[in-house]
Design an enzyme around this catalytic site. Sequence first.
Site, PDB file in Angstrom:
ATOM      1  N   HIS A  85       0.834  -1.205   0.000  1.00  0.00           N
ATOM      2  CA  HIS A  85       0.000   0.000   0.000  1.00  0.00           C
ATOM      3  C   HIS A  85       0.865   1.250   0.000  1.00  0.00           C
ATOM      4  O   HIS A  85       2.024   1.239   0.427  1.00  0.00           O
ATOM      5  CB  HIS A  85      -0.947   0.001   1.209  1.00  0.00           C
ATOM      6  CG  HIS A  85      -0.235   0.050   2.517  1.00  0.00           C
ATOM      7  ND1 HIS A  85       0.320   1.203   3.037  1.00  0.00           N
ATOM      8  CD2 HIS A  85       0.034  -0.921   3.416  1.00  0.00           C
ATOM      9  CE1 HIS A  85       0.886   0.943   4.195  1.00  0.00           C
ATOM     10  NE2 HIS A  85       0.734  -0.346   4.456  1.00  0.00           N
ATOM     11  N   GLU A 102      -2.292  -7.025   7.407  1.00  0.00           N
ATOM     12  CA  GLU A 102      -0.979  -6.795   7.999  1.00  0.00           C
ATOM     13  C   GLU A 102      -0.845  -7.534   9.326  1.00  0.00           C
ATOM     14  O   GLU A 102      -1.847  -7.859   9.974  1.00  0.00           O
ATOM     15  CB  GLU A 102      -0.726  -5.297   8.188  1.00  0.00           C
ATOM     16  CG  GLU A 102       0.658  -4.944   8.706  1.00  0.00           C
ATOM     17  CD  GLU A 102       1.826  -5.409   7.852  1.00  0.00           C
ATOM     18  OE1 GLU A 102       1.941  -6.628   7.592  1.00  0.00           O
ATOM     19  OE2 GLU A 102       2.648  -4.556   7.454  1.00  0.00           O
TER      20      GLU A 102
END
Length: 186
Positions: free
Chosen positions: A11, A86
Amino acid sequence: MTHPELYILRHGETVWNAENRMQGELNSPLTPKGLGDAVRQREILMDLDLTGFAFYASPQGRAFQTAGIALAGIADHIRTDDRLREIGVGDWSGRLRGELPMPKGKDPFMAQYEIAPNGEGFARVKTRCRAFLAELQGPAVVVTHGITGGMIRGLVVGEKAHAVRTTHGGQGCVYHLKNGVQNVLE
């Protein structure tokens, strides 16, 4: 085990990345630089033939927002997969790294993820990444996070995946994995 061809994207930069905060399962918005990172990834992907590729993203906001920008006009459908989230950092979610214990060793910042109280730890991240890879039916573009993307790259190409350090931690670039070889597209 052989793996299909993969393109791995991290990201774009977030507010908390810029502040040096642990994000883990929490989320903060992309910065203007982070939006630019995603646009750069889209420019890289536009030059590739992605016919037959599947498109996956972490369901966390920062990764899914990056996927929406980086894959605009490229992917008809982006599947989310919780295994691409994550690493959980437990009690340290949202905390500034400088406030936390700094382990000694080769990479103290990475070691923080392993010692985070009530955190997920690398072994569990590896297990879910391995399961994700085992279910892939063909080539894929994957938009995920720094630790998770690094784990996937390590599982596919081995330790040499981490030999190339980028100054931006992978934001704004694309990792291409094919036949056990990793190339960084910038």
